[in-house]
Design a protein around this motif. Sequence first.
Motif, PDB file in Angstrom:
ATOM      1  N   MET A 145      96.394   5.079  27.408  1.00  0.00           N
ATOM      2  CA  MET A 145      96.206   4.140  28.504  1.00  0.00           C
ATOM      3  C   MET A 145      94.763   3.627  28.489  1.00  0.00           C
ATOM      4  N   ASP A 146      94.614   2.330  28.682  1.00  0.00           N
ATOM      5  CA  ASP A 146      93.297   1.713  28.766  1.00  0.00           C
ATOM      6  C   ASP A 146      93.316   0.774  29.968  1.00  0.00           C
ATOM      7  N   HIS A 147      92.648   1.169  31.032  1.00  0.00           N
ATOM      8  CA  HIS A 147      92.639   0.396  32.274  1.00  0.00           C
ATOM      9  C   HIS A 147      94.063   0.118  32.762  1.00  0.00           C
ATOM     10  N   MET A 148      94.874   1.178  32.808  1.00  0.00           N
ATOM     11  CA  MET A 148      96.264   1.124  33.271  1.00  0.00           C
ATOM     12  C   MET A 148      97.169   0.259  32.395  1.00  0.00           C
ATOM     13  N   GLN A 149      96.752  -0.013  31.171  1.00  0.00           N
ATOM     14  CA  GLN A 149      97.568  -0.762  30.224  1.00  0.00           C
ATOM     15  C   GLN A 149      97.833   0.124  29.008  1.00  0.00           C
TER      16      GLN A 149
ATOM     17  N   THR B 226      98.471   1.106  25.167  1.00  0.00           N
ATOM     18  CA  THR B 226      97.938   0.631  23.888  1.00  0.00           C
ATOM     19  C   THR B 226      98.888   1.044  22.772  1.00  0.00           C
TER      20      THR B 226
END
Length: 129
Positions: free
Chosen positions: A87-91, A93
Amino acid sequence: MLVHFPIACWSLATAADFATLVFDMPLWQWSAGLIAVGCLVSLPAMIAGFYEFSRIAEGPALRDGYWHMGLMSVAFLLFVTRLLLRMDHMQATPPNAVSGVLMASGFVVLALGGWLGGRLVYGHGVGRH
């Protein structure tokens, strides 16, 4: 009945990630959602499992119960770790080698724990009222 949902979600997430890694199919977007849903719906399954575990008598069923509980806890932790690492800023990957190892390990542990769960229910009669 509760255990089928997390098993299905985590198995499909594993398939989606490996299809992305091996066949270059863009299915990885599904895996984060499937893992999140699997982790969420596994919580009521764990509560039910703790209840049934408390009712197991001493003997082979209790030994299998300890192994089942331990393996399923490890599977849960592997899938949660895989979700958090991707997860990267709630997104979500795309998968990488680390997430592939976590997914494969989680799936193997899930399969072993699921087999023991089936053995508890169908072999020892645990949870069958």
